[in-house]
Scaffold this motif. Structure first.
Motif, PDB file in Angstrom:
ATOM      1  N   ASP A  63      42.595  -9.633 -23.412  1.00 23.88           N
ATOM      2  CA  ASP A  63      43.058  -9.930 -22.052  1.00 23.88           C
ATOM      3  C   ASP A  63      44.040 -11.094 -22.023  1.00 23.88           C
ATOM      4  O   ASP A  63      44.681 -11.346 -21.005  1.00 23.88           O
ATOM      5  CB  ASP A  63      41.862 -10.221 -21.133  1.00 23.88           C
ATOM      6  CG  ASP A  63      41.163 -11.521 -21.493  1.00 23.88           C
ATOM      7  OD1 ASP A  63      40.874 -11.706 -22.683  1.00 23.88           O
ATOM      8  OD2 ASP A  63      40.910 -12.327 -20.592  1.00 23.88           O
ATOM      9  N   HIS A  64      44.200 -11.792 -23.159  1.00 24.47           N
ATOM     10  CA  HIS A  64      45.166 -12.882 -23.246  1.00 24.47           C
ATOM     11  C   HIS A  64      46.545 -12.396 -23.695  1.00 24.47           C
ATOM     12  O   HIS A  64      47.479 -13.200 -23.765  1.00 24.47           O
ATOM     13  CB  HIS A  64      44.692 -13.944 -24.259  1.00 24.47           C
ATOM     14  CG  HIS A  64      43.455 -14.663 -23.834  1.00 24.47           C
ATOM     15  ND1 HIS A  64      42.738 -15.479 -24.699  1.00 24.47           N
ATOM     16  CD2 HIS A  64      42.790 -14.701 -22.655  1.00 24.47           C
ATOM     17  CE1 HIS A  64      41.691 -15.979 -24.065  1.00 24.47           C
ATOM     18  NE2 HIS A  64      41.706 -15.518 -22.825  1.00 24.47           N
ATOM     19  N   GLN A 300      54.933  -2.183 -31.860  1.00 25.92           N
ATOM     20  CA  GLN A 300      54.814  -1.974 -30.423  1.00 25.92           C
ATOM     21  C   GLN A 300      53.687  -2.846 -29.906  1.00 25.92           C
ATOM     22  O   GLN A 300      52.517  -2.608 -30.191  1.00 25.92           O
ATOM     23  CB  GLN A 300      54.547  -0.497 -30.102  1.00 25.92           C
ATOM     24  CG  GLN A 300      54.432  -0.231 -28.610  1.00 25.92           C
ATOM     25  CD  GLN A 300      54.051   1.211 -28.315  1.00 25.92           C
ATOM     26  OE1 GLN A 300      53.868   2.012 -29.231  1.00 25.92           O
ATOM     27  NE2 GLN A 300      53.923   1.548 -27.035  1.00 25.92           N
ATOM     28  N   LEU A 301      54.041  -3.859 -29.143  1.00 24.01           N
ATOM     29  CA  LEU A 301      53.031  -4.779 -28.633  1.00 24.01           C
ATOM     30  C   LEU A 301      52.344  -4.177 -27.416  1.00 24.01           C
ATOM     31  O   LEU A 301      52.998  -3.772 -26.457  1.00 24.01           O
ATOM     32  CB  LEU A 301      53.670  -6.117 -28.248  1.00 24.01           C
ATOM     33  CG  LEU A 301      54.307  -6.926 -29.373  1.00 24.01           C
ATOM     34  CD1 LEU A 301      54.814  -8.257 -28.839  1.00 24.01           C
ATOM     35  CD2 LEU A 301      53.339  -7.150 -30.516  1.00 24.01           C
ATOM     36  N   LEU A 302      51.035  -4.091 -27.474  1.00 20.99           N
ATOM     37  CA  LEU A 302      50.254  -3.617 -26.343  1.00 20.99           C
ATOM     38  C   LEU A 302      49.733  -4.804 -25.543  1.00 20.99           C
ATOM     39  O   LEU A 302      49.515  -5.891 -26.090  1.00 20.99           O
ATOM     40  CB  LEU A 302      49.079  -2.758 -26.834  1.00 20.99           C
ATOM     41  CG  LEU A 302      49.428  -1.467 -27.571  1.00 20.99           C
ATOM     42  CD1 LEU A 302      48.159  -0.744 -27.990  1.00 20.99           C
ATOM     43  CD2 LEU A 302      50.301  -0.560 -26.730  1.00 20.99           C
ATOM     44  N   TYR A 303      49.527  -4.589 -24.264  1.00 19.83           N
ATOM     45  CA  TYR A 303      48.955  -5.626 -23.410  1.00 19.83           C
ATOM     46  C   TYR A 303      48.402  -4.960 -22.161  1.00 19.83           C
ATOM     47  O   TYR A 303      48.622  -3.763 -21.904  1.00 19.83           O
ATOM     48  CB  TYR A 303      50.006  -6.677 -23.035  1.00 19.83           C
ATOM     49  CG  TYR A 303      51.115  -6.172 -22.164  1.00 19.83           C
ATOM     50  CD1 TYR A 303      51.112  -6.378 -20.784  1.00 19.83           C
ATOM     51  CD2 TYR A 303      52.184  -5.465 -22.709  1.00 19.83           C
ATOM     52  CE1 TYR A 303      52.134  -5.900 -19.980  1.00 19.83           C
ATOM     53  CE2 TYR A 303      53.216  -4.990 -21.920  1.00 19.83           C
ATOM     54  CZ  TYR A 303      53.190  -5.202 -20.560  1.00 19.83           C
ATOM     55  OH  TYR A 303      54.187  -4.723 -19.768  1.00 19.83           O
ATOM     56  N   GLY A 304      47.671  -5.728 -21.383  1.00 17.67           N
ATOM     57  CA  GLY A 304      47.175  -5.224 -20.109  1.00 17.67           C
ATOM     58  C   GLY A 304      46.112  -4.146 -20.269  1.00 17.67           C
ATOM     59  O   GLY A 304      45.363  -4.100 -21.247  1.00 17.67           O
ATOM     60  N   LYS A 305      46.065  -3.239 -19.298  1.00 15.60           N
ATOM     61  CA  LYS A 305      45.017  -2.224 -19.224  1.00 15.60           C
ATOM     62  C   LYS A 305      45.004  -1.327 -20.451  1.00 15.60           C
ATOM     63  O   LYS A 305      43.939  -1.009 -20.988  1.00 15.60           O
ATOM     64  CB  LYS A 305      45.200  -1.388 -17.958  1.00 15.60           C
ATOM     65  CG  LYS A 305      44.134  -0.324 -17.766  1.00 15.60           C
ATOM     66  CD  LYS A 305      44.355   0.458 -16.473  1.00 15.60           C
ATOM     67  CE  LYS A 305      43.306   1.545 -16.293  1.00 15.60           C
ATOM     68  NZ  LYS A 305      43.539   2.336 -15.058  1.00 15.60           N
ATOM     69  N   GLU A 306      46.197  -0.911 -20.913  1.00 17.45           N
ATOM     70  CA  GLU A 306      46.242  -0.006 -22.073  1.00 17.45           C
ATOM     71  C   GLU A 306      45.623  -0.652 -23.300  1.00 17.45           C
ATOM     72  O   GLU A 306      44.837  -0.031 -24.025  1.00 17.45           O
ATOM     73  CB  GLU A 306      47.689   0.397 -22.367  1.00 17.45           C
ATOM     74  CG  GLU A 306      47.817   1.352 -23.554  1.00 17.45           C
ATOM     75  CD  GLU A 306      49.254   1.719 -23.871  1.00 17.45           C
ATOM     76  OE1 GLU A 306      49.473   2.537 -24.784  1.00 17.45           O
ATOM     77  OE2 GLU A 306      50.170   1.173 -23.213  1.00 17.45           O
TER      78      GLU A 306
END
Length: 421
Positions: A63-64, A300-306
């Protein structure tokens, strides 16, 4: 950073890192069951204390995660790998590999779990890496590319003539004017695409931050036992060229006419395919035209809900159960004689049976194998197992709270774990 800093964020970790909190099940982050090893910029490897392992679990909370990394040179401080010696298998990564770096004096950690990559901004480093700031290695934030100089061509040809492998040594030949040099970021991968009338083949060159940020690649051939093959040869330091990248159908009878691309940019745009070589080879009496191209892929940087969903799905499915005769220290080998690992079906049953257990004020007499520890994601929980006649009890080893299994679960528990003891 002490262990209590981790536990202050349990509510978040329970979901994001696959922990469970259901009645009897109250799995918590368990850095004590990990081993951590840091690779430092000077090549030294050090073991991480539990406080640093706990800090890394905290820093890699998904989540950070941030959506992008700022532009600028990146100073690599170290890469830390956490493993669970009690549950590790070759096919399962237990926790993201953590690569620490700075950009413009701001600190970040890139967390990698299989194909999942994300970056978080941090305010402090694990204590074990504090001194690494003075020996940090600098990497570009882009992939830079250049043609080799004439003296480097000559060196490549000489290195390729050195014996490699076992006798009888294959005869290797480097095609001098095909040598290129790449300066690399510390993340991502390169992809080589081989295209001919026989089809298309793709080979990956992963970037390892523990290696120097340089890669030399050249085209060459290798002949042994009257068999001739072509390949791309790579080196981190322009010596030996022992790393070989060869497509599936690389055996030929003759190669000629190798040409390099007349122009290539000094900076490789991520995702863009650049032609490196073209040549003709003979195979089974037929001439084929082969091209070789190179693509740099940023992670590919993931973040957030995904990201949260992928991490939760990945780690919540990583479950393991161990019965043990002695209390766990956490760093024992999984092959210790006092450990009894259960199979997948038994593991699923144990998780379910303890979830369904009801709180009670008392427990029975200690079972012949008195402890069971459940692992899930980065979390774990140990229970004392006890019996009273046909009843089965599990007691939270941390809190002392007792729980009684349902009657049908107690019967199955006895049938699975006690009837042959």
């Amino acid at each position: 950073m002490k262990k209590y800093l981790i536990f202050s964020t349990l509510v978040i970790l329970f979901f994001l890192f696959g922990c469970e909190e259901e009645r009897a099940l109250r799995l918590q982050p368990a850095p004590e069951y990990y081993q951590g090893r840091a690779l430092l910029p000077n090549g030294q490897q050090i073991e991480m204390p539990e406080s640093d392992r706990a800090a890394i679990i905290e820093m890699c909370q998904p989540d950070h995660a941030i959506p992008t990394i700022p532009n600028g040179e990146r100073r690599w401080l170290g890469t830390i790998t956490l493993t669970q010696p009690l549950t590790d298998s070759a096919a399962n990564a237990n926790f993201p590999t953590a690569t620490f770096f700075t950009v413009e004096n701001k600190s970040y950690v890139q967390c990698q779990l299989d194909s999942i990559t994300y970056v978080t901004k941090i305010t402090t480093l694990p204590e074990s890496l504090n001194d690494a700031q003075y020996a940090a290695k600098t990497y570009p934030d882009v992939s830079k590319f250049r043609f080799a100089e004439p003296h480097e061509y000559e060196h490549f040809a000489q290195e390729m003539q050195k014996p490699i492998g076992n006798e009888p040594y294959p005869e290797r030949k480097g095609i001098e004017h095909t040598l290129f040099h790449i300066t690399m970021p510390f993340t991502g991968e390169f992809e080589l695409t081989f295209t001919s009338s026989e089809g298309e083949d793709h080979l990956k060159i992963p970037i390892d931050s523990s290696h120097p940020p340089y890669l030399s690649i050249g085209l060459g051939t290798e002949e042994s036992d009257d068999a001739l093959q072509y390949a791309i040869y790579t080196s981190q330091d322009q010596n030996n060229y022992q790393e070989v990248l060869r497509p599936k159908h690389a055996q030929i009878s003759q190669m000629f006419g190798a040409k390099t691309a007349p122009q290539l940019p000094s900076v490789l745009v991520p995702g863009h395919e650049y032609s490196l070589y073209s040549f003709t080879f003979m195979k089974d009496g037929t001439a084929h035209r082969q091209t070789v191209s190179l693509t740099y892929h940023e992670p590919q940087l993931l973040y957030g809900k995904e990201l949260n969903e992928q991490i939760h799905h990945k780690l919540s499915s990583q479950r393991h159960v161990i019965f043990h005769d002695l209390a766990l220290l956490g760093t024992e080998s999984k092959d210790e004689s006092f450990l009894h690992h259960v199979g997948h079906d038994e593991m699923e049953f144990i998780f379910g049976a303890i979830k369904r257990a009801n709180a009670t004020a008392y427990a029975g007499k200690p079972a012949p194998t008195p402890y069971v520890t459940l692992f899930q994601g980065v979390c774990a929980q140990t229970f004392d197992v006890s019996y009273d006649g046909a009843d089965v009890y599990v007691t939270n080893s941390e809190t002392g709270a007792h729980f009684k299994l349902l009657r049908e679960d107690a019967i199955k528990w006895y049938n699975l774990f006690e009837q042959n003891t």
